[in-house]
Structures are given as C-alpha cells and as structure tokens.
Write an enzyme that holds these catalytic residues in place. Sequence first.
Site, PDB file in Angstrom:
ATOM      1  N   ARG A 149       2.235  -1.052  -0.163  1.00  0.00           N
ATOM      2  CA  ARG A 149       3.284  -1.887  -0.734  1.00  0.00           C
ATOM      3  C   ARG A 149       3.025  -2.004  -2.233  1.00  0.00           C
ATOM      4  O   ARG A 149       1.950  -1.671  -2.718  1.00  0.00           O
ATOM      5  CB  ARG A 149       3.297  -3.296  -0.105  1.00  0.00           C
ATOM      6  N   SER A 150       4.018  -2.497  -2.958  1.00  0.00           N
ATOM      7  CA  SER A 150       3.848  -2.609  -4.411  1.00  0.00           C
ATOM      8  C   SER A 150       2.800  -3.655  -4.770  1.00  0.00           C
ATOM      9  O   SER A 150       2.112  -3.534  -5.782  1.00  0.00           O
ATOM     10  CB  SER A 150       5.182  -2.933  -5.078  1.00  0.00           C
ATOM     11  N   GLU A 156       3.020   0.322  -9.131  1.00  0.00           N
ATOM     12  CA  GLU A 156       2.341   1.295  -8.277  1.00  0.00           C
ATOM     13  C   GLU A 156       1.578   2.357  -9.068  1.00  0.00           C
ATOM     14  O   GLU A 156       1.193   3.393  -8.534  1.00  0.00           O
ATOM     15  CB  GLU A 156       3.342   1.933  -7.322  1.00  0.00           C
ATOM     16  N   LYS A 174       1.970   7.513   1.387  1.00  0.00           N
ATOM     17  CA  LYS A 174       2.457   7.021   0.094  1.00  0.00           C
ATOM     18  C   LYS A 174       1.531   5.903  -0.332  1.00  0.00           C
ATOM     19  O   LYS A 174       1.496   4.865   0.314  1.00  0.00           O
ATOM     20  CB  LYS A 174       3.879   6.455   0.236  1.00  0.00           C
ATOM     21  N   GLN A 211      13.852   3.894  -7.534  1.00  0.00           N
ATOM     22  CA  GLN A 211      12.590   3.155  -7.571  1.00  0.00           C
ATOM     23  C   GLN A 211      11.349   4.030  -7.739  1.00  0.00           C
ATOM     24  O   GLN A 211      10.386   3.618  -8.382  1.00  0.00           O
ATOM     25  CB  GLN A 211      12.459   2.331  -6.285  1.00  0.00           C
ATOM     26  N   ASP A 234      12.305   7.830  -3.831  1.00  0.00           N
ATOM     27  CA  ASP A 234      12.648   6.599  -3.115  1.00  0.00           C
ATOM     28  C   ASP A 234      13.779   5.972  -3.901  1.00  0.00           C
ATOM     29  O   ASP A 234      13.576   5.409  -4.971  1.00  0.00           O
ATOM     30  CB  ASP A 234      11.456   5.648  -3.031  1.00  0.00           C
ATOM     31  N   GLU A 273      13.830   8.899   0.377  1.00  0.00           N
ATOM     32  CA  GLU A 273      13.664   7.646   1.114  1.00  0.00           C
ATOM     33  C   GLU A 273      14.774   6.671   0.740  1.00  0.00           C
ATOM     34  O   GLU A 273      15.136   6.560  -0.430  1.00  0.00           O
ATOM     35  CB  GLU A 273      12.294   7.050   0.773  1.00  0.00           C
ATOM     36  N   LYS A 333       5.012   0.729   7.241  1.00  0.00           N
ATOM     37  CA  LYS A 333       4.363  -0.310   6.450  1.00  0.00           C
ATOM     38  C   LYS A 333       3.876  -1.387   7.416  1.00  0.00           C
ATOM     39  O   LYS A 333       4.688  -2.052   8.068  1.00  0.00           O
ATOM     40  CB  LYS A 333       5.346  -0.920   5.444  1.00  0.00           C
ATOM     41  N   ASP A 351      13.230   3.412   5.423  1.00  0.00           N
ATOM     42  CA  ASP A 351      12.294   2.312   5.162  1.00  0.00           C
ATOM     43  C   ASP A 351      12.975   0.994   5.494  1.00  0.00           C
ATOM     44  O   ASP A 351      12.765   0.425   6.556  1.00  0.00           O
ATOM     45  CB  ASP A 351      11.829   2.356   3.710  1.00  0.00           C
TER      46      ASP A 351
END
EC number: 4.2.1.11
Length: 431
Positions: free
Chosen positions: A368-369, A209, A390, A167, A246, A287, A339, A314
Amino acid sequence: MIDSLDLVIDTIVAREVLDSRGNPTVEAEVLLEAGAIGRAIVPSGASTGAHEAHELRDGDSRYMGKGVTKAVNHIEDRIAPALCGISSLDQASVDGTMQELDGSDNKSSLGANAILAVSMATARAAANGLGLPLYRYLGGPMASLLPVPLMNVINGGAHAANNLDFQEFMLVPHGASTFRESLRMGAEVFHTLKGLLSAQGLSTAVGDEGGFAPNLTNNDAAGDLLIQAIEKAGYSPGKDISLALDVASTEFYKDGCYAFGGGSYTSTEMVNELEKLVDRYPIISIEDGLAEDDWQGWALLTKKLGKRIQLIGDDIFVTSTKRLQQGIDQNVANSILIKVNQIGSLTETLQAIDLAGRSGYTSVISHRSGETEDTTIADLAVATRAGQIKTGSLSRSERVAKYNQLLRIEDELGTQALYAGATGQGPRGRS
C-alpha cells in the site's frame, strides 16, 4: 521434536506505530507457549476502494484523527482473551474466531487493521516456532517461484502532488533470468530516468511509493520518458522491460464520466483511450482501467483488451472472493490485485488467491502507499507462487525492504529458485 502445545498462543500485545507517511498504524506481537514470537505491522492505502474492509481510526484530536488506539485496545482487551490457548498452526481458526468476535460484514467493529495485525503475526509466530521461513511455512515445498516486480517509478494521482492523472507508471523487467537480475535492471532504469528528469529541469523528488513525481504535460509524456530511460539504460522496451499502468480511474470518475487530461470520457471512450495507449507503448498490464462499480465498462475493457494484456482489478475486487466471483461470472478483468489489508485476514487473502488461480486469473501481490518495514508480502508472493509483486520503486526503505527480502529468499532457495519472468508465469504477454 516440537510439542504441539509449544505452538499454542500464550500472549498477544499491540502498539501504535508509524507508517511511511507518518500516520499511525497497528503493530501486533504474538508470543507462543515455548517462546517463539511473531510480529507484524499493517499498511494503509491512500486511494482506497469503497468496498474495502474497515480501517478503524480514533477520530479524535491525536494525529489529526488518525490514531489507532481503539484498534490496539481491541487487540489487547477483546482479541487476545479469545485467541490465547488456540494453536498458532490453525490459521483458519484464529482468523475465524476474530471474524466471529467482530460480527460485522466489513470488520468495522474490531477494525480490519486490528484483525490483520494479529492474523499476520500469528502466521509468523507459527513459522518461527517451527523453525521455518514464512514463505516455506505458508507455501510448503513448492514455494520456489520468485515474482516479476512491477516497479512504480513515476507516481501520479493520489500518490503525488503533481499534474499526472494516472497513479502509477511501472517498469516490468520480465526479460531477466533471475529476480536479482530483474532488480538490477529496474534500478539501472530508475537511475537513468532520474538523470533524464534532472537534465530537463524536472523534479526528482519522490512520491509515496518511491517513484519520481514530476509535473509532465500529460500521461503520454510519462510513457515517452520511460521508453527513453529503458533504451538509454541499454535495454529493449517490450523485450527486456515492458510497461504497466495503474490508472486508478475511480479517483477521477464522477457522474458516469471519467474526467482527466482536460477532457470528459464515457466508459466506451475511456476504453478507447486505453486501447490507444496499448497500441502506442509496450504496455502488458493495466490496473483499475475503469472505476470500481463500472461493471459494464469493465466488461467492455476486458472484451477489447483481455486477450492482449493483463487487466488487474484492484478497487473493483478489493481482495474479496465475493466480488472476484462476480467478476469471473461477468467476464470482468483477468487478474486480481492482492492487498492483505483490503480484506483484513491472511486466511481470506489466501482464499482470494486460490479462487483466482482456479479461475484462470493471475494474482499480483501488492503493498500500500502507506507502508512499513514489514516484509510479509514478499514471503506471501513466493509462498503462493503468484509470480508478480507490486512494492514500489527503487527508493524508500519501506519499499526496498521487500525487494531485499526477496533477494534473501532467492539466495536461500539456491538452485531451486525460479524467476517467473523466465518461466512465463509473470504478466500476460502481448499477442
């Protein structure tokens, strides 16, 4: 002199706004007796863990079912009456009251998006009421550590419509002496990477992102491109700038196997594949290398690589102290991704960071995205001395907004500002 009554919550309003993907999300405003106001907008994820707090959506015809008017109404009809009259300085009481009002294990009654919006807005209102920046209000006098950014410059998986399984492919400019310098280093590599992609006839369109989302032959090709970009920009891979991944392996985990790159791998084989990548590239952080409920696989991964690199949980931890404690007890991972919307309140977020620190785990504050212009996580990273953040690539204003806020904080701190990369408080290094 500030009267404590001035900091009592007077009014709470909410509205449906849009995130960076054009989907509705919740904004809350908390007004205090003396007129100070705090505003916050909650983010939303694309690859969400099964154990995350519940994000309440309308499920009707509006916005293809993704409207949040139910959450907005819960704030104004149920949360506001319960919180008005409570001091904004008592964050634990504010968050605890909302949790009791919700009454569920995962905030599915009121919605984690409703609770979090009010939670974050309350903290900002309190900070504004005291005349303090948010990072100082939350972190006190020791809030002076600027985080090392993990910059997602190549997007894949659920964040991009391309053929990359993993990702996120990230730059980690830990070799900088200041945050400002780290941002410049990342930006220079980002633009160099764009030139390399363009020269090869590859797409320079960006994903959710802000990173590039080219169709590459495999994950190794992404790693090779990043090394080339780092070197061409004038930096040394592994010394100035390292890599982070990730994997988001839950997304391709099915029936006990990991299916990616045209193959199918057991947990042991997946660990071996990740070990090969660490041997080949200057990777200092991975991650979600294993799936969210593959505890045995995670334990093996930690045994194999836990002393060499940072292993971030995560989906397996979802910012939950309960799941993090389970990981600590089972020697799983050595870092937690933080998060705020996974757990749904500021108090619980701070508790997870505290538990991680006391247990020798690092914390990585994360976006977050589906993001917004809200910059709370930038202040949170400094407030908690997390040492890592991040928040995406070097494009898209909802990502850059966090970087710009960190630049402001660094300037405001002046000579007190410390950069985690320079102090050794960033990602774990390679042995």
